[in-house]
Write a protein that holds these residues in place. Structure first.
Motif, PDB file in Angstrom:
ATOM      1  N   ASN A  50     -33.063 -14.084 -34.642  1.00 43.90           N
ATOM      2  CA  ASN A  50     -31.958 -13.597 -33.798  1.00 43.90           C
ATOM      3  C   ASN A  50     -31.977 -12.081 -33.640  1.00 43.90           C
ATOM      4  O   ASN A  50     -31.634 -11.565 -32.570  1.00 43.90           O
ATOM      5  N   CYS A  51     -32.397 -11.367 -34.683  1.00 42.28           N
ATOM      6  CA  CYS A  51     -32.495  -9.892 -34.585  1.00 42.28           C
ATOM      7  C   CYS A  51     -33.605  -9.479 -33.614  1.00 42.28           C
ATOM      8  O   CYS A  51     -33.426  -8.533 -32.837  1.00 42.28           O
ATOM      9  N   ILE A  52     -34.744 -10.188 -33.643  1.00 38.25           N
ATOM     10  CA  ILE A  52     -35.838  -9.912 -32.690  1.00 38.25           C
ATOM     11  C   ILE A  52     -35.359 -10.176 -31.270  1.00 38.25           C
ATOM     12  O   ILE A  52     -35.603  -9.386 -30.353  1.00 38.25           O
ATOM     13  N   LEU A  53     -34.655 -11.307 -31.094  1.00 30.52           N
ATOM     14  CA  LEU A  53     -34.124 -11.679 -29.776  1.00 30.52           C
ATOM     15  C   LEU A  53     -33.174 -10.596 -29.258  1.00 30.52           C
ATOM     16  O   LEU A  53     -33.297 -10.149 -28.098  1.00 30.52           O
ATOM     17  N   SER A 251     -34.614 -24.555 -21.827  1.00 30.82           N
ATOM     18  CA  SER A 251     -34.243 -24.004 -23.134  1.00 30.82           C
ATOM     19  C   SER A 251     -32.751 -24.191 -23.404  1.00 30.82           C
ATOM     20  O   SER A 251     -32.347 -24.502 -24.526  1.00 30.82           O
ATOM     21  N   HIS A 252     -31.941 -24.031 -22.351  1.00 38.61           N
ATOM     22  CA  HIS A 252     -30.485 -24.176 -22.506  1.00 38.61           C
ATOM     23  C   HIS A 252     -30.119 -25.610 -22.872  1.00 38.61           C
ATOM     24  O   HIS A 252     -29.278 -25.838 -23.761  1.00 38.61           O
ATOM     25  N   LEU A 295     -33.226 -22.233 -35.107  1.00 36.08           N
ATOM     26  CA  LEU A 295     -34.031 -22.831 -34.032  1.00 36.08           C
ATOM     27  C   LEU A 295     -33.767 -22.217 -32.656  1.00 36.08           C
ATOM     28  O   LEU A 295     -34.681 -22.171 -31.823  1.00 36.08           O
ATOM     29  N   ASN A 296     -32.531 -21.747 -32.407  1.00 34.01           N
ATOM     30  CA  ASN A 296     -32.199 -21.223 -31.068  1.00 34.01           C
ATOM     31  C   ASN A 296     -33.140 -20.125 -30.586  1.00 34.01           C
ATOM     32  O   ASN A 296     -33.668 -20.206 -29.474  1.00 34.01           O
ATOM     33  N   GLY A 301     -37.675 -18.400 -27.298  1.00 32.95           N
ATOM     34  CA  GLY A 301     -38.955 -17.685 -27.310  1.00 32.95           C
ATOM     35  C   GLY A 301     -40.075 -18.509 -26.713  1.00 32.95           C
ATOM     36  O   GLY A 301     -40.935 -17.991 -25.996  1.00 32.95           O
ATOM     37  N   VAL A 302     -40.066 -19.827 -26.995  1.00 33.50           N
ATOM     38  CA  VAL A 302     -41.114 -20.733 -26.504  1.00 33.50           C
ATOM     39  C   VAL A 302     -40.868 -21.138 -25.056  1.00 33.50           C
ATOM     40  O   VAL A 302     -41.781 -21.142 -24.229  1.00 33.50           O
TER      41      VAL A 302
END
Length: 321
Positions: A50-53, A251-252, A295-296, A301-302
């Motif tokens: 989440n921090c990377i996102l 993704s959503h 997982l979110n 990311g994928v």
């Protein structure tokens, strides 16, 4: 005089009861140390992911769009959800730190429930964003202006706050003159209310009906949004255009399923699963506050090309330094 002093002492103890004891996972106390290891790993994945996102969305100007703004809000709420529960759980598992003060218990309960209800509202806002993007693409920037997005964010945050705050006052009013032992790893509304030596029917009705009705209304609005999206997609002339439109929703939809499926399973198991062991309920409740937040960011990311590309660039730059 003695009766008056006894009454004062009782009022003081009920106003601010002593510390509560969190048992952990009942029946698996002997395995707490080992259970803590996967919980810690998943929690670290959630924090880092989440921090990377959030970092990528913040520094990359091409991601300064409504969809990614809502995604960053989801990431912050997921961080709050997991951090409200997991560190205390790990301290119980590894350090035997089972005590939690009454104000600490109320604070933890508020942030856990608030994050859950806010997560649901953000997913609804994201469904609205996808609906506008696919059904009215030419009007997307005029409908979802920065001012409108701020109104949506303030609205869903305030709604979640107003839904969960009464729960705190419903607990404060209760006298706790029996056991202070909570058979759980964290404080949750009904679990704490059941320890009170008073009528908790209001707590049960409010705690079950209001948040559930809120989440169900979110699910209905998400379902309506996606029904309209599918109708619009199938009216598109080419197969390529349909795939591109559905690709932006992939993704959503994955995140929606990861959030609501276990939530409704847990609610139904609590309500009707009388044969389901208490140990299973507690284990499932713990996994729920850590697995979706972990997982979110992986799913986005994928599945989201813009984010996936930026993650690869970020790590390739770090690798060359």
């Amino acid at each position: 005089v003695p009766s008056w002093s006894a009454m004062v002492l009782f009022n003081l103890s009920s106003d601010n009861p002593g510390p509560f004891i969190l048992v952990g996972i009942p029946g698996l106390e002997h395995a707490h140390v080992w259970i803590g290891i996967p919980f810690c790993i998943i929690y670290i994945v959630a924090i880092v992911g989440n921090c990377i996102l959030l970092y990528i969305i913040l520094v990359e100007r091409s991601l300064h769009e409504p969809m990614f703004f809502f995604l960053s809000m989801l990431a912050m709420t997921d961080l709050t959800l997991s951090t409200a529960g997991v560190p205390k759980t790990l301290s119980i598992f590894w350090l035997g730190a089972r005590e939690i003060t009454f104000p600490g218990c109320l604070t933890q309960m508020f942030f856990l429930h608030y994050s859950f209800v806010l997560d649901s509202a953000i997913l609804m806002a994201m469904a609205f964003d996808r609906f506008v993007a696919i059904c009215s693409p030419l009007r997307y920037n005029t409908i979802l202006t920065p001012k409108t997005i701020i109104k949506i964010v303030v609205g869903i945050s305030f709604r979640s706050f107003c839904i969960i705050l009464p729960v705190v006052f419903l607990l404060i009013r209760l006298p706790f003159c029996r056991t202070h032992v909570i058979p759980h790893t964290y404080c949750e509304h009904i679990g704490v209310a059941r320890l009170a030596c008073a009528d908790i029917s209001i707590n049960i009705w409010y705690g079950f009906c209001v948040p559930i009705m809120t989440v169900i209304s979110d699910v209905i609005l998400i379902a309506v949004s996606y029904t309209l999206i599918l109708c619009a997609v199938f009216r598109l002339p080419s197969q390529e255009a349909r795939q591109k439109a559905l690709g932006t929703c992939g993704s959503h939809v994955c995140v929606i399923l990861m959030f609501y499926t276990p939530a409704f399973f847990s609610i139904l198991a609590h309500r009707f699963g009388h044969n389901v062991s208490h140990t299973f309920h507690i284990m499932f409740a713990n996994l729920y506050i850590v697995i979706p937040p972990a997982l979110n960011p992986i799913v986005y990311g994928v599945k989201t090309k813009q984010i996936g590309e930026k993650v690869i660039i970020l790590f390739s730059i770090k690798g060359t330094l």
